[in-house]
Design a protein around this motif. Structure first.
Motif, PDB file in Angstrom:
ATOM      1  N   LEU A  27       0.826  -1.203   0.000  1.00  0.00           N
ATOM      2  CA  LEU A  27       0.000   0.000   0.000  1.00  0.00           C
ATOM      3  C   LEU A  27       0.862   1.255   0.000  1.00  0.00           C
ATOM      4  CD1 LEU A  27      -2.844   1.288   0.214  1.00  0.00           C
ATOM      5  CD2 LEU A  27      -2.550   1.179   2.702  1.00  0.00           C
ATOM      6  N   LEU A  28       1.959   1.219   0.742  1.00  0.00           N
ATOM      7  CA  LEU A  28       2.884   2.357   0.755  1.00  0.00           C
ATOM      8  C   LEU A  28       3.481   2.588  -0.629  1.00  0.00           C
ATOM      9  CD1 LEU A  28       4.434   4.477   2.455  1.00  0.00           C
ATOM     10  CD2 LEU A  28       6.162   2.721   2.807  1.00  0.00           C
ATOM     11  N   LEU A  29       3.881   1.517  -1.294  1.00  0.00           N
ATOM     12  CA  LEU A  29       4.402   1.646  -2.658  1.00  0.00           C
ATOM     13  C   LEU A  29       3.311   2.155  -3.603  1.00  0.00           C
ATOM     14  CD1 LEU A  29       6.810   1.205  -4.570  1.00  0.00           C
ATOM     15  CD2 LEU A  29       5.911  -1.081  -4.983  1.00  0.00           C
ATOM     16  N   TYR A  47       2.799  -0.607 -13.064  1.00  0.00           N
ATOM     17  CA  TYR A  47       2.813  -0.262 -11.643  1.00  0.00           C
ATOM     18  C   TYR A  47       2.100  -1.329 -10.812  1.00  0.00           C
ATOM     19  CZ  TYR A  47       4.557   4.475 -12.548  1.00  0.00           C
ATOM     20  OH  TYR A  47       5.316   5.552 -12.908  1.00  0.00           O
ATOM     21  N   GLY A  48       1.047  -1.884 -11.340  1.00  0.00           N
ATOM     22  CA  GLY A  48       0.340  -2.950 -10.635  1.00  0.00           C
ATOM     23  C   GLY A  48       1.202  -4.192 -10.498  1.00  0.00           C
ATOM     24  N   LEU A  49       1.926  -4.536 -11.559  1.00  0.00           N
ATOM     25  CA  LEU A  49       2.849  -5.668 -11.499  1.00  0.00           C
ATOM     26  C   LEU A  49       3.955  -5.408 -10.490  1.00  0.00           C
ATOM     27  CD1 LEU A  49       3.662  -8.401 -12.683  1.00  0.00           C
ATOM     28  CD2 LEU A  49       4.978  -7.168 -14.385  1.00  0.00           C
ATOM     29  N   LEU A  50       4.463  -4.188 -10.463  1.00  0.00           N
ATOM     30  CA  LEU A  50       5.506  -3.816  -9.507  1.00  0.00           C
ATOM     31  C   LEU A  50       4.990  -3.926  -8.072  1.00  0.00           C
ATOM     32  CD1 LEU A  50       8.402  -2.759  -9.414  1.00  0.00           C
ATOM     33  CD2 LEU A  50       7.468  -0.445  -9.367  1.00  0.00           C
ATOM     34  N   GLU A  51       3.776  -3.486  -7.816  1.00  0.00           N
ATOM     35  CA  GLU A  51       3.189  -3.590  -6.478  1.00  0.00           C
ATOM     36  C   GLU A  51       2.987  -5.045  -6.080  1.00  0.00           C
ATOM     37  OE1 GLU A  51      -0.409  -1.347  -6.442  1.00  0.00           O
ATOM     38  OE2 GLU A  51       0.622   0.523  -6.948  1.00  0.00           O
ATOM     39  N   LEU A  53       4.685  -7.716  -7.163  1.00  0.00           N
ATOM     40  CA  LEU A  53       6.000  -8.308  -6.889  1.00  0.00           C
ATOM     41  C   LEU A  53       6.567  -7.804  -5.566  1.00  0.00           C
ATOM     42  CD1 LEU A  53       7.628  -8.287 -10.430  1.00  0.00           C
ATOM     43  CD2 LEU A  53       6.807 -10.250  -9.115  1.00  0.00           C
ATOM     44  N   PHE A  54       6.330  -6.534  -5.265  1.00  0.00           N
ATOM     45  CA  PHE A  54       6.803  -5.974  -4.000  1.00  0.00           C
ATOM     46  C   PHE A  54       6.087  -6.634  -2.821  1.00  0.00           C
ATOM     47  CE2 PHE A  54       7.155  -2.680  -0.696  1.00  0.00           C
ATOM     48  CZ  PHE A  54       8.531  -2.571  -0.672  1.00  0.00           C
ATOM     49  N   PHE A  55       4.779  -6.884  -2.984  1.00  0.00           N
ATOM     50  CA  PHE A  55       4.038  -7.587  -1.930  1.00  0.00           C
ATOM     51  C   PHE A  55       4.617  -8.987  -1.708  1.00  0.00           C
ATOM     52  CE2 PHE A  55       0.889 -10.859  -1.010  1.00  0.00           C
ATOM     53  CZ  PHE A  55       0.544 -10.516   0.283  1.00  0.00           C
ATOM     54  N   LEU A  56       4.859  -9.732  -2.792  1.00  0.00           N
ATOM     55  CA  LEU A  56       5.408 -11.087  -2.659  1.00  0.00           C
ATOM     56  C   LEU A  56       6.772 -11.071  -1.974  1.00  0.00           C
ATOM     57  CD1 LEU A  56       4.459 -12.832  -6.013  1.00  0.00           C
ATOM     58  CD2 LEU A  56       3.596 -13.307  -3.722  1.00  0.00           C
ATOM     59  N   PHE A  57       7.621 -10.115  -2.348  1.00  0.00           N
ATOM     60  CA  PHE A  57       8.938 -10.009  -1.716  1.00  0.00           C
ATOM     61  C   PHE A  57       8.799  -9.681  -0.238  1.00  0.00           C
ATOM     62  CE2 PHE A  57      12.455  -7.318  -0.321  1.00  0.00           C
ATOM     63  CZ  PHE A  57      13.488  -8.237  -0.415  1.00  0.00           C
ATOM     64  N   ALA A  58       7.992  -8.684   0.100  1.00  0.00           N
ATOM     65  CA  ALA A  58       7.829  -8.277   1.494  1.00  0.00           C
ATOM     66  C   ALA A  58       7.206  -9.397   2.324  1.00  0.00           C
ATOM     67  CB  ALA A  58       6.973  -7.014   1.579  1.00  0.00           C
ATOM     68  N   PHE A  59       6.200 -10.066   1.785  1.00  0.00           N
ATOM     69  CA  PHE A  59       5.537 -11.157   2.501  1.00  0.00           C
ATOM     70  C   PHE A  59       6.506 -12.306   2.743  1.00  0.00           C
ATOM     71  CE2 PHE A  59       2.924 -15.087   2.207  1.00  0.00           C
ATOM     72  CZ  PHE A  59       2.232 -14.945   3.392  1.00  0.00           C
ATOM     73  N   THR A  60       7.248 -12.698   1.716  1.00  0.00           N
ATOM     74  CA  THR A  60       8.190 -13.813   1.849  1.00  0.00           C
ATOM     75  C   THR A  60       9.313 -13.481   2.813  1.00  0.00           C
ATOM     76  OG1 THR A  60       7.691 -14.448  -0.425  1.00  0.00           O
ATOM     77  CG2 THR A  60       9.670 -15.390   0.558  1.00  0.00           C
TER      78      THR A  60
END
Length: 181
Positions: A27-29, A47-51, A53-60
């Motif tokens: 959400l911040l991104l 931008y949606g794809l970037l968000e 991927l960022f969620f998957l990285f942060a979650f993992t």
């Protein structure tokens, strides 16, 4: 020593914490990118794809940190506590009871009982071993918590109150599906 219930709760809380951190960082991104990211809501864009991927990285990454912090088996963490290691009493094999030292035939491990109370363990390399020197756990303790106890002795006793339910040999933990990793 943690019980199965405690491990399930720890796995659930760690999973939920990782989910919340992943969503908040995503959400911040999303806010930093001007709110233009759409990943499957109204379309698809970079931008949606970037968000996503960022969620998957942060979650993992948060799941990895949570596993290191709470020491929960991987299956318990990834299923949010639905799959947990077995309790110790499920792996414990009953021990034969011997009333007198002379009655012991020398085959396998046995429990020496005097006046209805277990006092020693027979059949280990140490000969007669008092129960105070043998590591023991309550029946509801998770099997994944037993690994450090096997550094001292080749088996762990399982108690339910004052009663000895049985013993778990070191070899019993080599079976797959116990949730140890």
């Amino acid at each position: 020593m943690r019980t199965v219930k405690e491990l399930r709760l720890a796995g659930l809380f760690a999973y939920l914490a990782a989910l919340v951190v992943g969503l908040l960082l995503s959400l911040l991104l999303h806010a930093l990118l001007g709110g233009g990211g759409r990943l499957g809501w109204e379309g698809f864009n970079f931008y949606g794809l970037l968000e996503g991927l960022f969620f998957l990285f942060a979650f993992t990454f948060t799941l990895y940190l949570a596993q290191q912090a709470v020491r929960v088996p991987c299956a318990t963490l990834l299923t949010a506590g639905l799959i947990a290691p077995r309790p110790a009493y499920r792996l414990a094999k009953p021990l034969p009871k011997v009333e007198a030292l002379e009655a012991y035939e020398g085959r396998g491990v046995a429990l020496l009982v005097q006046e209805g109370r277990p006092v020693a363990l027979l059949g280990l390399s140490d000969g007669v071993l008092p129960l105070e020197e043998v590591p023991g756990v309550e029946a509801e303790v998770a099997v994944s918590e037993l690994l450090p106890l096997f550094f001292r002795r080749p088996l762990v006793l399982v108690y339910r109150g004052e009663e000895v339910v049985g013993a778990i040999p070191r070899e019993a933990l080599d079976r797959p599906g116990l949730g140890l990793k």
